[in-house]
Write an enzyme that holds these catalytic residues in place. Structure first.
Site, mmCIF file in Angstrom:
data_model
loop_
_atom_site.group_PDB
_atom_site.id
_atom_site.type_symbol
_atom_site.label_atom_id
_atom_site.label_comp_id
_atom_site.label_asym_id
_atom_site.label_seq_id
_atom_site.Cartn_x
_atom_site.Cartn_y
_atom_site.Cartn_z
ATOM 1 N N THR A 200 -6.506 -11.122 13.166
ATOM 2 C CA THR A 200 -7.527 -10.117 12.876
ATOM 3 C C THR A 200 -6.997 -9.125 11.848
ATOM 4 O OG1 THR A 200 -8.438 -10.308 15.106
ATOM 5 C CG2 THR A 200 -8.959 -8.299 13.879
ATOM 6 N N ALA B 142 0.802 -1.223 0.000
ATOM 7 C CA ALA B 142 0.000 0.000 0.000
ATOM 8 C C ALA B 142 0.835 1.275 0.000
ATOM 9 C CB ALA B 142 -0.945 -0.002 1.197
ATOM 10 N N CYS C 171 19.101 -0.268 4.635
ATOM 11 C CA CYS C 171 18.711 -1.391 5.492
ATOM 12 C C CYS C 171 17.977 -0.843 6.708
ATOM 13 C CB CYS C 171 19.933 -2.207 5.899
ATOM 14 S SG CYS C 171 21.117 -1.306 6.919
#
Length: 347
Positions: A201, A164, A290
């Site tokens: 969930t 996203a 990193c």
């Protein structure tokens, strides 16, 4: 002009549409797995977002499996499969593959056995695009999604990874896309959420924001975003194309994402350039960062045949939907000034 953000391939600023969807999700009480009215409302919101993402990526809603990001999607798709890939893949993919597919100097990869291979759609550092063969086992679409048109159902690929925050959604949510009839063994077991493929969930707020961002990203593409960013990227590279021809624009001879420019100036460390541009008010990147924030020499550029010294001197400028020509030219002016100072010090 204030600070100018030119690191959209690392993460894109949150889109207003994603923010609005997330705020709406915050007001819902229910768990999407609960059967009461509050749970059903949460479930309905999650499925609307799933449908928006599916439409944006050219897939079916049932093909979308929500995970924490493209890194988890890569693990879910690739763990234990013995898939082959190339050195230009993202670390999240390279961690699971036999890294033995050759990379040409132009950054392109030829796949002889698609069913046992993975190949990214677009490279995050160079923007170089790949021709994806039908029957490919897995493809990382993280950087390509929202920047170029994609259609999973027509691709003939088994699985694709998306995230996203690369399209203006929230961080911490992504998806694995599965070809119809294909399944994967859950790596996180428990309640059987996501059709038994990923327990836990669901992150409703993140999922809602993902759906809002996906819908907005596709609207941008339909409104000519590719063409506009391609023009801006070319303006940038023309402005930085020094008379001495010492600067290398990696992948310029290959098809690339319209927003991405990887620039190598031999002798001028990429990390130094990033710091200098940061002080000048511009956010760009160098190599691969990193988790500690340190910069490493680019494995992608080394796989393409650049030397360690050259790879150490790379920067990436990645534009976004709101980037303007004035911002691109302001960066070029600042970079050229810093380059002139570098040359004077170098003697």
């Amino acid at each position: 002009m204030g600070r100018i953000y030119l690191d959209h391939n690392a993460t894109m600023p949150l889109r207003p549409q994603a923010r609005a969807a997330m705020l709406e999700a915050m007001d819902l009480v229910g768990n999407p797995s609960s059967v009461h009215a509050e749970g059903r409302a949460a479930k309905a919101m999650m499925e609307r977002a799933r449908s928006r993402i599916a439409q944006a990526i050219g897939a079916q809603s049932a093909d979308i499996v929500f995970v924490s990001g493209a890194t988890e999607a890569a693990a879910l798709a690739l763990a234990g499969r013995g898939v082959h890939g190339a050195g230009i893949e993202h670390d999240a993919v390279r961690a699971w593959i036999a890294e033995d597919l050759p990379v040409a100097a132009n950054g392109r990869v030829t796949v002889d056995d698609p069913a046992r291979s993975t190949l990214q759609a677009a490279n995050s550092e160079t923007g170089i695009l790949q021709d994806l063969p039908a029957g490919l086992a897995v493809s990382d679409w993280t950087q390509a999604f929202g920047k170029i048109p994609l259609a999973f159902d027509w691709s003939g690929i088994d699985m694709a990874l998306i995230s996203a925050h690369k399209i203006g959604g929230p961080k911490g949510i992504g998806a694995l896309i599965l070809r119809r009839g294909l399944d994967v063994a859950a790596r996180i077991k428990g309640g059987g959420q996501e059709m038994g493929r990923r327990s836990g969930t669901e992150n409703l707020i993140g999922i809602a924001g993902f759906g809002g961002a996906a819908e907005a990203a596709i609207q941008d593409l339909e409104n000519g975003l590719c063409e506009r960013l391609d023009k801006l990227r070319n303006i940038l590279e023309s402005a930085l194309d020094l008379p001495t021809r010492e600067t290398i624009f990696v992948g310029q001879e290959s098809p690339r994402l319209p927003n991405t420019s990887c620039i190598v100036t031999p002798g001028w460390k990429g990390e130094t350039q990033v710091m200098q541009m940061d002080l000048a008010g511009f956010a760009i990147s160098a190599g691969s960062a990193c988790s500690s924030g340190k910069v490493r020499s680019s494995a992608v550029l080394r796989a393409m045949g650049l030397t360690d010294a050259e790879a150490d001197c790379a920067i990436r400028v990645s534009l976004g939907p709101d980037t303007t020509e004035a911002e691109v030219l302001a960066f070029a002016e600042a970079w050229l000034g810093a380059h002139a100072r570098f040359r004077r010090r170098a003697g």
